[in-house]
Design an enzyme around this catalytic site. Sequence first.
Site: not given
Length: 829
Positions: A39, A85, A129
């Site tokens: 991570r 992931h 968007y």
Amino acid sequence: MENKNNLEKNYQEDIKEISIVKEMESSFIDYAMSVIVSRAIPDARDGLKPVHRRILYAMYGLDMNYSKSFKKSARAVGEVIAKYHPHGDSAVYDSLVRMAQTFSLRYPLVKGQGNFGSIDGDSAAAMRYTEAKLAKISNLMLEDINKQTVDFQENYDGSETEPTVLPSKIPNLLLNGSTGIAVGMATSIPPHNINEILNGAILLLNDKEIEIHNLLDIISGPDFPTGGIIVNKNDLLNVYQTGRGRIVIRSKVEINEAKDEAIVTEIPYMINKSLLIERIAELVKNGQISSISDLRDESNREGIRIVIKFKKYADVKVEVNKLYKLTQLQSSFAVNLLALKNSRPKLFNLKELLEIYIDHQLEVLLKKAKFLLKKALDRLEILEALKKALSNIDNVIKKIKASKTTDIAINNLINLLKINNNQAKAILEMRLQRLTGLEISNLNQEFTRINLEIKNLEEIISSKDRQKQELIKLFNEIKEKYGDKRLTKISLEDYTTITDENLIEQKDIIITLSNKGYIKRLEVDEYNLQKRGGIGSRGAKTSDNDFISTIIFANTHLDLLFFTSFGKVYRLKGYEVRKYSKNAKGIPIVNIIKNIDDHNGERVEDIVAIKDYQKYDFIFFTKNGLIKKTSADEFTRININGKKALKLTEKDRLIGVTKIPKNEIIDIIIGNQAGKAVRFKSNQIRTMGRVTQGVKGIDSSGGNVVGFATSNNGNLILSISERGFSKLTNLEEYRLTKRAAKGVKTLNIEKAGRLIGLKTVLGNEDLMIIKDDGTIIRTNVSNISQSGRNTKGVTTIKLREENKITGITIVRNIEDNILEENKAVKVQN
């Protein structure tokens, strides 16, 4: 029931007693390593954390190339989550967004379309968007990934494979940097300029023994996407040698003193512009900064523009320096060059990071060369078979026609041409058009080209020098295509501990203080072109019944010591007195030195400008006739609350201070209300400590001291009485006596009235006379005639019966002393 008992028995057999401490240790280490490797910490080779690597690889798999049209961000996020992931979509989308932000990455890896957030901390629009695709430079991150250049591993469910590292032909870790907090460790790597890093890599390739300080001749330092100025250049070597340290970044500020404004055009890396502006506004609101009159954010698509407008006569450079100290206009970037090497965290220095990059590129180059060599050899094998077939084409065709099946044909060709199975298949698959003369020529050309390619690849694999040449060629090509200028400047001066004084140009200045306590700073240049008349006549506009009582010639960098009637001393730098025009009134001194107790009558009695404290002594005079000499060394440290300059009794007051060079002997003259004056040498006063009362200067039986003078201000003694009589007397008419004597007559008070003032003058100064009704009369000392010591003098001004003179001040001509450093041209009443 029997099954239940058997089940319990099996459970009991499986239970093992273990130490909870060991289990906690083991579990915590597993968790910590998972966070570190999977991570928070980037791989030193490609500079990517797993989530960023998976995003780029997923977009590559979706053909979201820079040359193709944009696709919805949600599509890329979905691909990453579904295949590589197994975490929340917001974490993946946030990582994608950051890779598209030009203010976060020096060389963005993703090109976004839509709202991808702002430097003001605004969030990006929802992923449904926005649209994205790989940035052009990302092609270098993924190029040759399909040529067995990197290792692959299974994904979380074993259904797909993903790369463990990207080929990354650019040194991404150093170019874009990285930040991350793991368990027990953190990484913080600043971004750099691509030209400098690649030039450094070339330098290291040519000289493996090169020292880091030599690399810094090429790599100037971090290059942040938001620009700014690095102001601790001297710390960079230690940062790059140890892998730890801090980079101090200052905003780029354009100062326009003519308009009293500062314009911020670049801010430090990772600073929220909106919060920065709020912080400045907060400082104005709570009074920590009182000089700002307006604050505007005029930033747009073209860049940052924060306009800070200051009040008139504020010293813009000093005020901006305060903002550097109190806001994030100047901030530090903590450096910790921590990255993964072989899945283990390691703290690197600059040279080691470059070596990791070079080694990775050598490995990619070799794997690519071996992959291409295998393909070239396979192709050469086919071409050799085709050439054999073409040279014996009639027999080849006959054998094929005679064969009943494909397998028989293959065996027949193998026996005929002495070739292998793959070569025989290639001959069978050859089209008849290859039999034309042109195709045969092309075949021969390809055969020659493949042989040259094989030779080239074999040379790359076997020759270290050739490998170095290939990398240098690659680095130069990248520089030519993607190289750009530095955005962050590196200051040659260290401003990390900058004081206001460092920002102020050394200039000769004039400090004026009015009788009612208004102070201002003026530049000497304003008076160089004036005719005689001085500041008293047209250099200082004051209110009615006020006048300039003190004029100090100083320098912006000199200390100004303000001695008050209560025996305290305060200190300001010359530049800390606000600058005004020559016609301005100034500012009340109590607004600058806020601890002056003006409500109880405390006022500034004298100002002394000084730089070399070791060279001078101060002589103090009090109303009760005491005098004290103290070394100026005792006043080198004065805090904002001031310091006790001398000890005073309850009814005594300080009336003045003079500064004399150490070991210089001058005449001191002190006069009292009884018209007596005593003259003695300064060496009669022993040097005393700061918090002492002093010794007698004149016998106190003659009343309060109304004037003091020193021979270094002139050789004429001016005496003036409360009834308006005055005279000039030669200094030599006053005999030398011992300190604390009663003195000799300086004025016949029976006829002239009590002595109200005594000064030493040259004879051309202005005399300010203050009446008890507040009226101020100005005349020139040259209008006063000289007479003997024991006379009453002549009438200087006519007074009504009810009026008296309460004080006088001498104002000398500025032009006579314009460049005399530190010289006070005032003698306080």
